[in-house]
Design an enzyme around this catalytic site. Structure first.
Site, PDB file in Angstrom:
ATOM      1  N   CYS A   2      79.946  -1.989  50.006  1.00 16.73           N
ATOM      2  CA  CYS A   2      81.060  -1.392  49.287  1.00 16.73           C
ATOM      3  C   CYS A   2      80.651  -1.084  47.842  1.00 16.73           C
ATOM      4  O   CYS A   2      79.971  -1.875  47.198  1.00 16.73           O
ATOM      5  CB  CYS A   2      82.312  -2.265  49.225  1.00 16.73           C
ATOM      6  SG  CYS A   2      82.986  -2.664  50.828  1.00 16.73           S
ATOM      7  N   ARG A  27      75.864   2.064  49.462  1.00 17.35           N
ATOM      8  CA  ARG A  27      76.398   0.706  49.639  1.00 17.35           C
ATOM      9  C   ARG A  27      77.329   0.594  50.838  1.00 17.35           C
ATOM     10  O   ARG A  27      77.761  -0.505  51.191  1.00 17.35           O
ATOM     11  CB  ARG A  27      77.138   0.275  48.376  1.00 17.35           C
ATOM     12  CG  ARG A  27      76.279   0.270  47.146  1.00 17.35           C
ATOM     13  CD  ARG A  27      77.100  -0.006  45.916  1.00 17.35           C
ATOM     14  NE  ARG A  27      77.491  -1.406  45.844  1.00 17.35           N
ATOM     15  CZ  ARG A  27      76.816  -2.339  45.203  1.00 17.35           C
ATOM     16  NH1 ARG A  27      75.730  -2.020  44.559  1.00 17.35           N
ATOM     17  NH2 ARG A  27      77.227  -3.581  45.187  1.00 17.35           N
ATOM     18  N   TRP A  74      82.016  -0.580  53.261  1.00 16.74           N
ATOM     19  CA  TRP A  74      81.285  -1.118  54.406  1.00 16.74           C
ATOM     20  C   TRP A  74      82.207  -2.188  54.963  1.00 16.74           C
ATOM     21  O   TRP A  74      82.450  -3.210  54.316  1.00 16.74           O
ATOM     22  CB  TRP A  74      79.947  -1.716  53.979  1.00 16.74           C
ATOM     23  CG  TRP A  74      79.110  -2.136  55.135  1.00 16.74           C
ATOM     24  CD1 TRP A  74      78.317  -1.349  55.907  1.00 16.74           C
ATOM     25  CD2 TRP A  74      78.972  -3.461  55.662  1.00 16.74           C
ATOM     26  NE1 TRP A  74      77.705  -2.087  56.882  1.00 16.74           N
ATOM     27  CE2 TRP A  74      78.083  -3.384  56.758  1.00 16.74           C
ATOM     28  CE3 TRP A  74      79.517  -4.706  55.329  1.00 16.74           C
ATOM     29  CZ2 TRP A  74      77.719  -4.507  57.516  1.00 16.74           C
ATOM     30  CZ3 TRP A  74      79.161  -5.818  56.076  1.00 16.74           C
ATOM     31  CH2 TRP A  74      78.266  -5.700  57.160  1.00 16.74           C
ATOM     32  N   ASN A  98      84.905  -5.114  46.144  1.00 15.94           N
ATOM     33  CA  ASN A  98      83.622  -5.284  46.824  1.00 15.94           C
ATOM     34  C   ASN A  98      83.427  -6.784  47.001  1.00 15.94           C
ATOM     35  O   ASN A  98      83.469  -7.533  46.029  1.00 15.94           O
ATOM     36  CB  ASN A  98      82.498  -4.700  45.956  1.00 15.94           C
ATOM     37  CG  ASN A  98      81.119  -5.089  46.454  1.00 15.94           C
ATOM     38  OD1 ASN A  98      80.927  -5.315  47.645  1.00 15.94           O
ATOM     39  ND2 ASN A  98      80.154  -5.170  45.552  1.00 15.94           N
ATOM     40  N   GLY A  99      83.234  -7.228  48.248  1.00 18.51           N
ATOM     41  CA  GLY A  99      83.058  -8.657  48.489  1.00 18.51           C
ATOM     42  C   GLY A  99      83.987  -9.141  49.592  1.00 18.51           C
ATOM     43  O   GLY A  99      84.499  -8.336  50.374  1.00 18.51           O
ATOM     44  N   GLU A 479      58.234  -5.210  60.940  1.00 19.20           N
ATOM     45  CA  GLU A 479      58.830  -4.244  60.010  1.00 19.20           C
ATOM     46  C   GLU A 479      58.925  -2.859  60.672  1.00 19.20           C
ATOM     47  O   GLU A 479      59.929  -2.162  60.543  1.00 19.20           O
ATOM     48  CB  GLU A 479      58.000  -4.197  58.711  1.00 19.20           C
ATOM     49  CG  GLU A 479      58.316  -3.057  57.760  1.00 19.20           C
ATOM     50  CD  GLU A 479      59.735  -3.035  57.208  1.00 19.20           C
ATOM     51  OE1 GLU A 479      60.518  -3.953  57.515  1.00 19.20           O
ATOM     52  OE2 GLU A 479      60.073  -2.069  56.515  1.00 19.20           O
ATOM     53  N   LYS A 483      62.446  -0.941  61.213  1.00 20.27           N
ATOM     54  CA  LYS A 483      62.676   0.412  60.677  1.00 20.27           C
ATOM     55  C   LYS A 483      63.155   1.350  61.788  1.00 20.27           C
ATOM     56  O   LYS A 483      64.090   2.105  61.625  1.00 20.27           O
ATOM     57  CB  LYS A 483      61.369   0.917  60.121  1.00 20.27           C
ATOM     58  CG  LYS A 483      61.040   1.362  58.814  1.00 20.27           C
ATOM     59  CD  LYS A 483      61.570   1.042  57.513  1.00 20.27           C
ATOM     60  CE  LYS A 483      62.639   0.033  57.327  1.00 20.27           C
ATOM     61  NZ  LYS A 483      62.449  -0.826  56.187  1.00 20.27           N
ATOM     62  N   GLU A 486      66.695   0.510  63.025  1.00 18.22           N
ATOM     63  CA  GLU A 486      67.687   0.853  61.999  1.00 18.22           C
ATOM     64  C   GLU A 486      68.075   2.309  62.009  1.00 18.22           C
ATOM     65  O   GLU A 486      69.241   2.636  61.935  1.00 18.22           O
ATOM     66  CB  GLU A 486      67.067   0.620  60.609  1.00 18.22           C
ATOM     67  CG  GLU A 486      67.192  -0.710  60.042  1.00 18.22           C
ATOM     68  CD  GLU A 486      66.740  -0.724  58.588  1.00 18.22           C
ATOM     69  OE1 GLU A 486      65.543  -0.487  58.346  1.00 18.22           O
ATOM     70  OE2 GLU A 486      67.571  -0.968  57.725  1.00 18.22           O
ATOM     71  N   HIS A 502      52.740 -14.284  76.787  1.00 16.04           N
ATOM     72  CA  HIS A 502      53.550 -15.485  77.014  1.00 16.04           C
ATOM     73  C   HIS A 502      54.999 -15.116  77.341  1.00 16.04           C
ATOM     74  O   HIS A 502      55.903 -15.935  77.150  1.00 16.04           O
ATOM     75  CB  HIS A 502      53.472 -16.396  75.784  1.00 16.04           C
ATOM     76  CG  HIS A 502      52.082 -16.877  75.512  1.00 16.04           C
ATOM     77  ND1 HIS A 502      51.465 -17.818  76.305  1.00 16.04           N
ATOM     78  CD2 HIS A 502      51.164 -16.497  74.589  1.00 16.04           C
ATOM     79  CE1 HIS A 502      50.227 -18.026  75.860  1.00 16.04           C
ATOM     80  NE2 HIS A 502      50.024 -17.219  74.824  1.00 16.04           N
ATOM     81  N   LYS A 602      73.235  -0.656  52.221  1.00 12.22           N
ATOM     82  CA  LYS A 602      71.968  -1.011  51.577  1.00 12.22           C
ATOM     83  C   LYS A 602      71.998  -2.400  50.956  1.00 12.22           C
ATOM     84  O   LYS A 602      71.054  -3.163  51.075  1.00 12.22           O
ATOM     85  CB  LYS A 602      71.627   0.021  50.507  1.00 12.22           C
ATOM     86  CG  LYS A 602      70.259  -0.255  49.915  1.00 12.22           C
ATOM     87  CD  LYS A 602      69.511   0.995  49.624  1.00 12.22           C
ATOM     88  CE  LYS A 602      68.077   0.704  49.249  1.00 12.22           C
ATOM     89  NZ  LYS A 602      67.249   0.415  50.431  1.00 12.22           N
TER      90      LYS A 602
HETATM   91  C1  F6R Z   1      65.754  -2.714  56.015  1.00 13.60           C
HETATM   92  C2  F6R Z   1      66.430  -3.143  54.809  1.00 13.60           C
HETATM   93  C3  F6R Z   1      67.100  -4.461  54.817  1.00 13.60           C
HETATM   94  C4  F6R Z   1      66.896  -5.162  53.464  1.00 13.60           C
HETATM   95  C5  F6R Z   1      67.668  -6.480  53.430  1.00 13.60           C
HETATM   96  C6  F6R Z   1      67.432  -7.233  52.148  1.00 13.60           C
HETATM   97  O1  F6R Z   1      65.182  -1.460  55.877  1.00 13.60           O
HETATM   98  O2  F6R Z   1      66.467  -2.445  53.840  1.00 13.60           O
HETATM   99  O3  F6R Z   1      66.644  -5.256  55.864  1.00 13.60           O
HETATM  100  O4  F6R Z   1      65.534  -5.382  53.284  1.00 13.60           O
HETATM  101  O5  F6R Z   1      69.019  -6.222  53.576  1.00 13.60           O
HETATM  102  O6  F6R Z   1      67.863  -6.497  51.049  1.00 13.60           O
HETATM  103  P1  F6R Z   1      67.349  -6.818  49.596  1.00 13.60           P
HETATM  104  O7  F6R Z   1      65.890  -6.532  49.573  1.00 13.60           O
HETATM  105  O8  F6R Z   1      68.145  -5.922  48.701  1.00 13.60           O
HETATM  106  O9  F6R Z   1      67.616  -8.270  49.345  1.00 13.60           O
END
Ligand code: F6R
Length: 607
Positions: A2, A27, A74, A98-99, A479, A483, A486, A502, A602
């Site tokens: 948010c 956000r 969000w 926000n929260g 990772e 990616k 996501e 395994h 994000k």
């Molecule tokens: C994946 C991604 C998330 C962040 C995670 C932590 O592409 O961006 O998995 O890495 O939410 O966020 P930060 O780094 O802001 O603590």
């Protein structure tokens, strides 16, 4: 998680609010809304989905007024719907939040007994109803907001607007960030400075527990003890707040492409001009005394932490524990004297990471953080901040911030090894030379773009994809899978290559592409054996290695991508590029929204 914004301006607020929300949309984008006061009347417009729906609505149903608040959501409590969209209004008061208000059920019951009923499933409506209740008791807007905030448990950044009050906005911060922008006869609030960048370069950050009363010409802030305080006004460089795609189709593509220059900048901030030394920001931490490390993070930052474990254990020779922040503190891990903990975060606001940091700080650990946003809560609560200098990252899927985190962690590992005398001056110099190769090798790695686009067309039709890696390629495999999940919504998993047999090998058939990350290192032969096990079961292997590796092992593979050969230390940083590009081009081939993938936000400022 948010984004909120508020303006007490000289011009019509609606377009300003929408423009600021555009910059906060990373956000959350489940719904958006604004409220203004016009000729004393509070009115709002809200629309479900991305901000563009609100902009369309405003064309048909414009909103006048020079004071306003806005929100991009969000969803936490209540589905994404127009009804649940912010601002929430109860009679003469509108609120953006926000929260999470943790005690909202209890408050809702209390309010119901007073005859004040919720129309939505949100926790935020509780805030509006409480404020309405206090106003109806004859309290001033300021007192009503103050009493309301006093009732709330949980994390919040709030902005209130009131019917009949064209020159008043109230803001409060506990747990979620909030910045105040100082204009010329105008005042703003925003979840971050990026939102406010086109409006003003004069920003102050509210502290935990701060309560602010704003008019166009004044700002009064009281701290958590009710004491009047001044929060420093800082000049933020507009450049650092620039947000545009620079001709790329997506922010993610731009952020992947700018990694050579971003990482040059990161290195420049840590390696001395004569390339002889790694210099950390001044601090009282004696690296030579670090005997073990705990590294905590979430998501992509967690994979950076896991990669760092390989560096610290192999190069520095100290034991390292790595954990996801959401699990860490609930285990109540014992903290022994002399413990050093590193927290890795792009935003510096991730609720779980911040809570883990506070847990460790309370137990007396020395707290280091690797963060991209220097004014963030995690940065501000650390004993030593190592900025990653990635610049603003807008794409929800982290790319350049990840390689910048890795670069800083590699720099720290090498510096610590030298400080402890585990590596000598010559090895130290060699490692610095290796680190300086990162931008050039990332540039070379980016030239696989066309090859990746071709493969991605085929990957886009898969239902499941497996990523394999050994050693420091294992976190990278996870990772790569994260990616891909996501942004393309294809199910993917990352496994240590040797672990496949395994259990997960049962998943392999001719429909499952298996991406093998196998640089030409000491583990190469073993990776190739694991790859053969996959091919023997009709699995479609996409092999990523340097040309020498491909020459040695590409027989029978489904596809190959040639990577530059790189020194072992920095290989994970270089192999991050294909992991990012594969996900990006698969998403493009599938037509999903790479910058704003469904269900995500994000900055995750709720637990
Ligand atoms: C994946 C991604 C998330 C962040 C995670 C932590 O592409 O961006 O998995 O890495 O939410 O966020 P930060 O780094 O802001 O603590």
């Amino acid at each position: 998680m948010c984004g909120i914004v508020g303006v007490l301006g000289k011009h019509q607020a609606a377009p300003i609010l929408v423009e600021a929300l555009k910059r906060l949309e990373y956000r959350g984008y489940d719904s958006a809304g604004i409220a203004t006061v016009n000729n004393g009347t509070l009115e709002r417009r809200r629309a479900v989905g991305k901000l563009v729906h609100l902009s369309d609505l405003l064309v048909h149903e414009p909103l006048a007024g020079k004071s306003g608040i806005g929100h991009t959501r969000w969803a936490t409590h209540g589905a994404p719907s127009t009804k649940n969209a912010h601002p929430h209004q109860a009679g003469p008061v509108a609120v953006v939040h926000n929260g999470i208000v943790e005690n909202f059920k209890e408050l809702r019951d209390k309010l119901a007994k007073l005859g004040l009923y919720h129309e939505t499933e949100t926790d935020t409506e509780t805030v509006a109803l409480l404020a309405q209740h206090y106003l109806s008791q004859g309290d001033s807007p300021r007192l009503a907001a103050q009493k309301t905030v006093g009732c709330l448990e949980g994390a919040f950044a709030l902005a209130f607007l009131f019917h009949g009050e064209e020159d008043l906005m109230i803001a409060a911060r506990k747990g979620s960030p909030l910045a105040i922008g100082h204009g010329d006869g105008e005042m703003y609030v925003g979840s971050d400075a990026i939102a406010l960048a086109p409006l003003t370069d004069r920003i102050s950050y509210m502290d935990e527990g701060d309560f602010a009363v704003l008019t166009r010409e004044s700002l009064e802030i009281t701290d958590k003890n009710g004491k009047l305080v001044n929060r420093e006004i800082r000049k933020i460089a507009f450049d650092s707040a620039r947000v545009d795609k620079a001709g790329y189709k997506h922010f993610m593509a731009k952020e992947i492409a700018e990694q050579p220059s971003v990482l040059t900048n990161t290195l420049r901030n840590y390696i001395s001009a004569d390339d002889k030394n790694i210099e950390l920001p001044s601090n009282n931490i004696n690296l030579a005394k670090i005997e073990r490390l705990t590294i905590v993070a979430c998501g992509t930052a967690f994979y950076a932490a896991l990669t760092a474990k390989y560096w610290f254990e192999k190069i520095v020779r100290i034991p390292v524990e790595v954990d996801v922040a959401s699990e860490f503190r609930y285990r109540e891990p014992p903290v022994t004297p002399g413990t050093t903990a590193i927290f890795v975060s792009q935003s510096g606001e991730t609720a779980d990471t911040l809570a883990a940091l506070r847990y460790m700080a309370l137990k007396g650990a020395t707290v280091l953080s690797v963060v991209n946003v220097p004014e963030s809560s995690i940065a501000r609560e650390s004993d030593l901040v190592l900025p990653s200098y990635a610049g603003i990252e807008i794409g929800v899927a982290s790319t350049k911030a990840f390689t910048a985190q890795l670069t800083v962690l590699a720099l720290l590992a090498v510096k610590t090894a030298h400080a402890k005398g585990v590596i000598n001056d010559i090895q130290y110099q060699e490692y610095i030379t290796d680190l300086n190769c990162i931008p050039r090798l990332i540039s070379q790695a980016l030239s696989i773009d066309v090859a990746v686009q071709k493969v991605a067309q085929k990957l886009a039709t898969a239902q499941d994809i497996i990523f394999l890696g050994r050693g420091s390629m294992y976190p990278l495999a996870m990772e790569g899978a994260l990616k891909l999940k996501e942004i393309s919504y294809i199910h993917a998993e990352g496994y240590p290559s040797g672990e496949l047999k395994h259990g997960p090998i049962a998943l392999i058939d001719k429909k499952v592409p298996v991406v093998v990350l196998a640089p030409m290192d000491a583990l190469f032969e073993k990776s190739v054996s694991n790859m053969q096990e996959v091919m023997a079961r009709a699995g479609k292997v996409l092999l990523l290695s340097c040309q020498q590796g491909l020459n040695a092992a590409s027989d029978g593979t489904w596809a190959t991508i040639s990577m530059p050969a790189a020194p072992e230390l920095i290989t994970p940083i270089i192999y991050a590029v294909p992991a990012q590009l594969l996900a990006y081009y698969t998403a493009v081939a599938k037509g999903t929204d790479a910058d704003q993938p469904r269900n995500l936000a994000k900055s995750v400022t709720v637990e």
